[in-house]
Design an enzyme around this catalytic site. Structure first.
Site, short mmCIF file in Angstrom:
data_model
loop_
_atom_site.label_atom_id
_atom_site.label_comp_id
_atom_site.label_asym_id
_atom_site.label_seq_id
_atom_site.Cartn_x
_atom_site.Cartn_y
_atom_site.Cartn_z
N GLU A 184 1.06 -1.07 -0.25
CA GLU A 184 0.25 0.02 0.19
C GLU A 184 0.66 1.26 0.48
O GLU A 184 0.21 2.48 -0.35
CB GLU A 184 -0.82 -0.01 0.93
CG GLU A 184 -2.24 -1.19 1.03
CD GLU A 184 -3.31 -1.15 0.08
OE1 GLU A 184 -3.82 0.48 -0.20
OE2 GLU A 184 -3.50 -2.54 -0.75
N SER A 227 -64.17 0.46 18.32
CA SER A 227 -64.42 0.76 19.84
C SER A 227 -63.70 0.12 21.13
O SER A 227 -63.50 0.54 21.89
CB SER A 227 -65.74 -0.23 19.87
OG SER A 227 -66.70 0.26 19.57
#
Length: 676
Positions: A38, A312
């Site tokens: 890298e 209800s």
């Protein structure tokens, strides 16, 4: 890590797989491989690569894809500092360069390399070299060979491609691996003999990614949403090393799924959906729920997300508001049908246009007399009804559209199963509402523990809560909720059935647990089960409730509800007029259309509860399908909500508060909605 309420049983893992290690624990040959692959000048450069940066900037300016060329320090900066990795612009690149130079000046090279090795992504869900070593080779990082270390360095460039390489990808990673080995020889990390001696390593078969299914996925969605509301960012959740203990009881979660599976018949249509939610009244903790089968809607559940008209089951909020504002159980209201209300153009009828005369509030509740509750709402004030429902956990946004309608007490507003269970938990908790929540505690990566302290709201006084509860006890003892009776302990509850049974409910509670069950269809059609007929709240929803609560309350001490206020019915051994107390009565309300009630639809009557399906269905015998012959969950036609959180096309005219709610017909001013 996310756990069930015991703090030990793992519910889910969320975020990244990473275990930090000190640089000294990483073998030198692994470090050398990464540097060779890298950034060979890592220990000599100033944290940036001028050539690589110039190349990346040029590709950005010319509109080409951003290219690499970054140093290890620059890669670390992108991963380590929030926000940079999400931008793809020249501005981001300049920020990256400046921060990289600052890091290089203020931190040692070994610090940078250690952070890099612990944060870089290696594929297979592994972040950092320790997790990567376990993922690829089943070893700790300190045990890797030179060849294995070189492989990890190879995959950094293309982690997804090289995570499980086959065919041309395998050939490509072998070429890349050999290039890393050769680079290590060029940097002096390996001798020529060591280079020649290396062989491509054998990779461990990758584990299947951790994937949540079923109710676990719904649980994770709710936990994540609540953590966000409590101030935890996605970055905190995914990378903060949190230990989250939820409110969910694994045994009760399983019991909820079983209750739905065991009660619903094989004939239940795919479009019929069921939600169940169980809330601890004393704490507000959602201890269990059933959100439906995720195969139809992976991220949208029937317990938290779906909202349907309450019918209800909303009446107890009206009753509680009245009892908290000077009314009592002996208060007489007009139960005659039809009832003229100034705010409605047309009279409001009861089911079958039945008149009850002047009745007390217990009779009104037990028989779910619509005109009585409309009259009560007018007397107490609809604003007070809305205030009570909101204080009990129903969001104001779901109430505001409807609260000026005469039919508001009949349940034209839409609620979720969790909201309704949480609301009824208020009555079980002596009038105090505890904020519904799904997280018990959060411990951060440093070991600091935060215990959730839910908001507490006094909704109604203790006596109003006790009297509301008493009235709902009669519903289960003698009214439409008899199918929910528990043989060993008292139960209070309320059924609910909207116009044409577009949504059907049973909400009930013991002193220790409040549970709501609803059934509905997302296409607004009638909830009908072949062999069982059109459903009402006192039928399958009540049976599911009883099935779940029988298991949930097993072994729990029997607790009694508080004594109600004295009133004529209670003192004299209350009995309802004109009824057989062992047979459930009928419930159905008038249209919710406040300004123009329109032509009355044919009456829909809730039959007395029996173990037989409705008589209007050709097959009069109840199918015997409650045994082990039931299909497994993958085969069982269960209840779901669609993936998309948009309401399905419909002419129902649902209001915005109902969103993806089902059964939302009859929003005020848009159409009929009669209610049980």
């Amino acid at each position: 890590m996310i756990y069930y309420r015991d703090g030990k049983t793992v519910l889910a893992r969320k975020g990244v797989d990473r275990k930090n290690v000190a640089l000294s624990q990483v073998p030198k040959h692994v470090r050398d491989a990464v540097i060779a692959a890298e950034n060979r000048s890592f220990y000599q450069d100033a944290g940036v690569s001028l050539k690589g940066t110039a190349r990346a900037l040029w590709s950005t300016i010319t509109g080409q894809q951003l290219q690499g060329g970054s140093t290890i320090t620059q890669q670390l900066v992108r991963n380590y500092y929030s926000g940079l990795s999400q931008e793809r612009s020249i501005t981001r690149k300049f920020k990256e360069i400046l921060i990289s130079m600052k890091v290089d000046q203020s931190k040692s090279k070994d610090w940078v390399l250690e952070q890099y090795l612990n944060t870089i992504y290696f594929g297979r869900g592994a972040n950092g070299v320790q997790s990567a070593a376990r993922a690829y080779f089943g070893k700790d990082i300190g045990d890797l060979t030179v060849a294995e270390g070189a492989y990890l360095a190879s995959v950094i460039q293309q982690p997804s491609r090289f995570a499980d390489p086959k065919g041309s990808d395998l050939a490509a990673v072998q070429y890349r691996w050999q290039a890393v080995i050769n680079a290590m020889g060029q940097t002096g990390a390996l001798t020529p003999a060591q280079v020649a001696a290396q062989h491509f390593p054998e990779l461990k078969t990758p584990k299947k990614p951790f994937e949540l299914k079923g109710q676990s996925r719904y649980m994770l969605e709710q936990v994540t949403a609540e953590l966000n509301r409590r101030g935890y960012s996605d970055e905190d959740i995914n990378g903060g090393g949190l230990k989250v203990v939820t409110t969910f009881d694994k045994k009760l979660m399983d019991a909820a799924a079983r209750a739905v599976k065991d009660v619903l018949p094989k004939s239940t249509p795919e479009k019929v959906r069921t939600g169940l939610a169980a809330v601890d009244p004393a704490t507000g903790e959602v201890v269990a729920f059933y959100g439906g089968r995720p195969s139809q809607s992976a991220y949208y559940d029937s317990a938290f997300s779906a909202k349907v008209q309450a019918g209800s089951t909303f009446k107890p909020y009206t009753l509680a508001a009245a009892l908290n504002n000077g009314f009592d159980l002996s208060t007489r209201v007009n139960g005659n049908s039809p009832l003229k209300v100034a705010s409605a153009d047309k009279p409001i009828p009861n089911d079958s246009d039945r008149s009850y005369g002047e009745i007390d509030l217990v009779t009104a509740t037990e028989n779910s007399v619509n005109t009585a509750f409309v009259d009560l709402g007018q007397k107490v004030g609809l604003d007070k009804v809305a205030e009570t429902a909101e204080a009990a956990g129903i969001p104001a946004g779901q109430l505001q559209q409807h609260q000026n309608a005469a039919s508001f007490p009949l349940g034209v507003a839409s609620v979720s199963a969790v909201q309704n269970a949480s609301g009824f938990a208020t009555f079980a908790n002596k009038g105090v509402h505890m904020e519904a929540h799904v997280v018990r505690s959060v411990t951060d990566g440093a070991g600091r523990k935060q215990v959730v302290d839910p908001a507490s709201t006094r909704v109604v006084n203790e006596q109003a809560a006790a009297d509301t509860t008493y009235a709902m006890e009669q519903v289960v003892k003698y009214g439409t909720g008899t199918a929910a009776r528990l043989y060993d302990r008292p139960v209070a509850g309320k059924t609910g059935t909207t116009d044409e049974s577009a949504s059907v409910w049973f909400n009930g509670f013991t002193p220790q647990l409040a549970v709501a069950v609803d059934m509905f269809r997302d296409d607004n059609a009638t909830v009908t089960i072949p062999g069982y007929g059109t459903q009402f709240g006192g039928q399958l929803p009540a049976e599911i409730w009883r099935e779940f609560m029988t298991e949930a309350m097993a072994g729990k001490p029997v607790e009694e509800f508080p004594e109600p206020s004295e009133y004529y019915g209670y003192d004299s051994g209350y009995s309802s007029p004109e009824r057989d107390r062992d047979v459930a009565d009928v419930e159905q309300s008038p249209s919710a259309y406040p300004d123009d009630w329109g032509t009355q639809e044919p009456d829909v009557t809730e039959p007395p509860y029996t173990d037989q399906p409705s008589t209007d269905v050709p097959n009069s015998g109840r199918p015997d399908d409650r045994s082990e012959d039931r299909p497994q969950e993958s085969e069982q036609p269960m209840v779901e909500v669609p993936d998309q959180q948009q309401p399905p096309p419909s002419d129902s005219g649902r209001g915005p508060d109902q969103g993806p709610a089902r059964g939302g017909r009859g929003s005020d001013g848009t159409g009929r909605s009669g209610f049980e």
